[in-house]
Design a protein around this motif. Sequence first.
Motif, PDB file in Angstrom:
ATOM      1  N   GLN A 162       0.840  -1.191   0.000  1.00  0.00           N
ATOM      2  CA  GLN A 162       0.000   0.000   0.000  1.00  0.00           C
ATOM      3  C   GLN A 162       0.876   1.242   0.000  1.00  0.00           C
ATOM      4  OE1 GLN A 162      -3.257  -0.282  -0.178  1.00  0.00           O
ATOM      5  NE2 GLN A 162      -3.954   1.808   0.121  1.00  0.00           N
ATOM      6  N   VAL A 163       0.528   2.209  -0.821  1.00  0.00           N
ATOM      7  CA  VAL A 163       1.252   3.481  -0.897  1.00  0.00           C
ATOM      8  C   VAL A 163       0.244   4.611  -0.780  1.00  0.00           C
ATOM      9  CG1 VAL A 163       2.678   4.970  -2.334  1.00  0.00           C
ATOM     10  CG2 VAL A 163       3.068   2.503  -2.354  1.00  0.00           C
ATOM     11  N   GLN A 164       0.537   5.556   0.076  1.00  0.00           N
ATOM     12  CA  GLN A 164      -0.283   6.772   0.182  1.00  0.00           C
ATOM     13  C   GLN A 164       0.537   7.950  -0.321  1.00  0.00           C
ATOM     14  OE1 GLN A 164      -1.386   6.647   4.362  1.00  0.00           O
ATOM     15  NE2 GLN A 164      -3.365   5.729   3.839  1.00  0.00           N
ATOM     16  N   LEU A 165      -0.098   8.797  -1.112  1.00  0.00           N
ATOM     17  CA  LEU A 165       0.587   9.911  -1.763  1.00  0.00           C
ATOM     18  C   LEU A 165      -0.079  11.225  -1.386  1.00  0.00           C
ATOM     19  CD1 LEU A 165       0.790   8.254  -5.309  1.00  0.00           C
ATOM     20  CD2 LEU A 165       2.568   8.278  -3.552  1.00  0.00           C
ATOM     21  N   ILE A 166       0.747  12.214  -1.056  1.00  0.00           N
ATOM     22  CA  ILE A 166       0.224  13.528  -0.695  1.00  0.00           C
ATOM     23  C   ILE A 166       0.988  14.584  -1.472  1.00  0.00           C
ATOM     24  CG2 ILE A 166      -0.174  15.190   1.146  1.00  0.00           C
ATOM     25  CD1 ILE A 166      -0.325  12.872   3.095  1.00  0.00           C
ATOM     26  N   GLU A 167       0.260  15.323  -2.340  1.00  0.00           N
ATOM     27  CA  GLU A 167       0.883  16.380  -3.137  1.00  0.00           C
ATOM     28  C   GLU A 167       0.862  17.700  -2.386  1.00  0.00           C
ATOM     29  OE1 GLU A 167      -1.656  13.914  -6.144  1.00  0.00           O
ATOM     30  OE2 GLU A 167      -1.860  14.751  -4.126  1.00  0.00           O
ATOM     31  N   SER A 168       1.816  18.562  -2.731  1.00  0.00           N
ATOM     32  CA  SER A 168       1.862  19.916  -2.194  1.00  0.00           C
ATOM     33  C   SER A 168       2.592  20.803  -3.190  1.00  0.00           C
ATOM     34  CB  SER A 168       2.553  19.946  -0.832  1.00  0.00           C
ATOM     35  OG  SER A 168       3.892  19.518  -0.954  1.00  0.00           O
ATOM     36  N   GLY A 169       2.471  22.123  -2.979  1.00  0.00           N
ATOM     37  CA  GLY A 169       3.227  23.067  -3.798  1.00  0.00           C
ATOM     38  C   GLY A 169       2.420  23.777  -4.875  1.00  0.00           C
ATOM     39  N   GLY A 170       1.155  23.445  -5.002  1.00  0.00           N
ATOM     40  CA  GLY A 170       0.334  24.138  -5.982  1.00  0.00           C
ATOM     41  C   GLY A 170       0.035  25.567  -5.562  1.00  0.00           C
ATOM     42  N   GLY A 171      -0.560  26.318  -6.488  1.00  0.00           N
ATOM     43  CA  GLY A 171      -0.916  27.691  -6.169  1.00  0.00           C
ATOM     44  C   GLY A 171      -1.177  28.498  -7.421  1.00  0.00           C
ATOM     45  N   LEU A 172      -1.200  29.809  -7.235  1.00  0.00           N
ATOM     46  CA  LEU A 172      -1.431  30.760  -8.327  1.00  0.00           C
ATOM     47  C   LEU A 172      -0.101  31.339  -8.769  1.00  0.00           C
ATOM     48  CD1 LEU A 172      -3.329  32.546 -10.069  1.00  0.00           C
ATOM     49  CD2 LEU A 172      -3.389  34.137  -8.121  1.00  0.00           C
ATOM     50  N   VAL A 173       0.142  31.328 -10.066  1.00  0.00           N
ATOM     51  CA  VAL A 173       1.390  31.854 -10.608  1.00  0.00           C
ATOM     52  C   VAL A 173       1.089  32.592 -11.899  1.00  0.00           C
ATOM     53  CG1 VAL A 173       1.906  29.709 -11.853  1.00  0.00           C
ATOM     54  CG2 VAL A 173       3.771  31.244 -11.207  1.00  0.00           C
ATOM     55  N   GLN A 174       1.868  33.602 -12.192  1.00  0.00           N
ATOM     56  CA  GLN A 174       1.689  34.363 -13.425  1.00  0.00           C
ATOM     57  C   GLN A 174       2.277  33.598 -14.615  1.00  0.00           C
ATOM     58  OE1 GLN A 174       3.386  38.254 -12.823  1.00  0.00           O
ATOM     59  NE2 GLN A 174       1.549  38.998 -11.787  1.00  0.00           N
ATOM     60  N   PRO A 175       1.778  33.850 -15.806  1.00  0.00           N
ATOM     61  CA  PRO A 175       2.370  33.232 -17.000  1.00  0.00           C
ATOM     62  C   PRO A 175       3.867  33.516 -17.074  1.00  0.00           C
ATOM     63  CG  PRO A 175       0.293  34.274 -17.557  1.00  0.00           C
ATOM     64  CD  PRO A 175       0.583  34.656 -16.131  1.00  0.00           C
ATOM     65  N   GLY A 176       4.623  32.484 -17.427  1.00  0.00           N
ATOM     66  CA  GLY A 176       6.070  32.596 -17.461  1.00  0.00           C
ATOM     67  C   GLY A 176       6.741  32.245 -16.157  1.00  0.00           C
ATOM     68  N   GLY A 177       5.947  32.079 -15.106  1.00  0.00           N
ATOM     69  CA  GLY A 177       6.508  31.766 -13.796  1.00  0.00           C
ATOM     70  C   GLY A 177       6.788  30.288 -13.605  1.00  0.00           C
ATOM     71  N   LEU A 196       6.737  26.833 -10.681  1.00  0.00           N
ATOM     72  CA  LEU A 196       6.266  26.191  -9.454  1.00  0.00           C
ATOM     73  C   LEU A 196       6.964  24.846  -9.328  1.00  0.00           C
ATOM     74  CD1 LEU A 196       2.368  26.592  -9.247  1.00  0.00           C
ATOM     75  CD2 LEU A 196       4.055  27.557  -7.680  1.00  0.00           C
ATOM     76  N   ARG A 197       7.126  24.414  -8.097  1.00  0.00           N
ATOM     77  CA  ARG A 197       7.672  23.088  -7.844  1.00  0.00           C
ATOM     78  C   ARG A 197       6.681  22.299  -7.003  1.00  0.00           C
ATOM     79  NH1 ARG A 197      12.465  21.068  -3.862  1.00  0.00           N
ATOM     80  NH2 ARG A 197      13.398  19.439  -5.163  1.00  0.00           N
ATOM     81  N   LEU A 198       6.174  21.240  -7.563  1.00  0.00           N
ATOM     82  CA  LEU A 198       5.271  20.363  -6.837  1.00  0.00           C
ATOM     83  C   LEU A 198       6.056  19.240  -6.171  1.00  0.00           C
ATOM     84  CD1 LEU A 198       2.369  19.962  -9.437  1.00  0.00           C
ATOM     85  CD2 LEU A 198       2.738  21.782  -7.751  1.00  0.00           C
ATOM     86  N   SER A 199       5.580  18.831  -5.010  1.00  0.00           N
ATOM     87  CA  SER A 199       6.166  17.701  -4.298  1.00  0.00           C
ATOM     88  C   SER A 199       5.088  16.658  -4.049  1.00  0.00           C
ATOM     89  CB  SER A 199       6.755  18.151  -2.964  1.00  0.00           C
ATOM     90  OG  SER A 199       7.787  19.086  -3.144  1.00  0.00           O
ATOM     91  N   CYS A 200       5.513  15.417  -3.978  1.00  0.00           N
ATOM     92  CA  CYS A 200       4.603  14.315  -3.672  1.00  0.00           C
ATOM     93  C   CYS A 200       5.307  13.416  -2.671  1.00  0.00           C
ATOM     94  CB  CYS A 200       4.254  13.553  -4.935  1.00  0.00           C
ATOM     95  SG  CYS A 200       3.256  12.067  -4.659  1.00  0.00           S
ATOM     96  N   ALA A 201       4.804  13.426  -1.449  1.00  0.00           N
ATOM     97  CA  ALA A 201       5.383  12.606  -0.394  1.00  0.00           C
ATOM     98  C   ALA A 201       4.652  11.278  -0.319  1.00  0.00           C
ATOM     99  CB  ALA A 201       5.287  13.334   0.939  1.00  0.00           C
ATOM    100  N   ALA A 202       5.413  10.201  -0.296  1.00  0.00           N
ATOM    101  CA  ALA A 202       4.829   8.864  -0.276  1.00  0.00           C
ATOM    102  C   ALA A 202       5.102   8.163   1.037  1.00  0.00           C
ATOM    103  CB  ALA A 202       5.402   8.032  -1.417  1.00  0.00           C
ATOM    104  N   SER A 203       4.117   7.439   1.499  1.00  0.00           N
ATOM    105  CA  SER A 203       4.311   6.571   2.652  1.00  0.00           C
ATOM    106  C   SER A 203       4.361   5.137   2.157  1.00  0.00           C
ATOM    107  CB  SER A 203       3.174   6.736   3.658  1.00  0.00           C
ATOM    108  OG  SER A 203       1.949   6.307   3.075  1.00  0.00           O
ATOM    109  N   GLY A 204       5.027   4.292   2.891  1.00  0.00           N
ATOM    110  CA  GLY A 204       5.154   2.907   2.442  1.00  0.00           C
ATOM    111  C   GLY A 204       6.604   2.587   2.184  1.00  0.00           C
ATOM    112  N   ARG A 205       7.023   1.444   2.602  1.00  0.00           N
ATOM    113  CA  ARG A 205       8.440   1.115   2.545  1.00  0.00           C
ATOM    114  C   ARG A 205       8.899   0.608   1.197  1.00  0.00           C
ATOM    115  NH1 ARG A 205       8.456  -4.570   3.965  1.00  0.00           N
ATOM    116  NH2 ARG A 205       6.366  -5.212   4.592  1.00  0.00           N
ATOM    117  N   THR A 206       7.987   0.528   0.210  1.00  0.00           N
ATOM    118  CA  THR A 206       8.386   0.035  -1.105  1.00  0.00           C
ATOM    119  C   THR A 206       8.372   1.129  -2.160  1.00  0.00           C
ATOM    120  OG1 THR A 206       6.112  -0.639  -1.602  1.00  0.00           O
ATOM    121  CG2 THR A 206       7.578  -2.284  -0.599  1.00  0.00           C
TER     122      THR A 206
END
Length: 125
Positions: free
Chosen positions: A1-16, A18-28
């Motif tokens: 089983q793997v659980q995934l949690i994204e973060s880092g979204g938001g509002l940005v101007q054209p040309g800007g 963003l860096r999204l992250s996805c943290a996973a739980s689970g040892r595999t």
Amino acid sequence: QVQLIESGGGLVQPGGSLRLSCAASGRTFSTYAMGWFRQPPGKEREFVAGITWSGSRTFYPDSVKGRFTISRDNAKNTVYLQMNSLKPEDTAVYYCAAALVATVIPSAVDSYNYWGQGTQVTVSS
């Protein structure tokens, strides 16, 4: 089983950027190929980036090639999506996903076994 949690979204101007992250739980985590998808309002979910378990290979569709970069840190159980030169058409909910394959990079939604809840990215002036 793997659980995934994204973060880092938001509002940005054209040309800007963003860096999204996805943290996973689970040892595999390190045995999964990982992908990023997006779903614009009223449209189907689409593949935007994928990476093998080792991080040695990546794959992008033409729509984001040269602007988006996927990477992973298996020691931190985290996968990233660096997005540069963002355009209004990049506006969507972005999802990370894990696939029970190691050395290939699937691009089909049905090939992925686990999904995060998504994070909103809005590109607007």
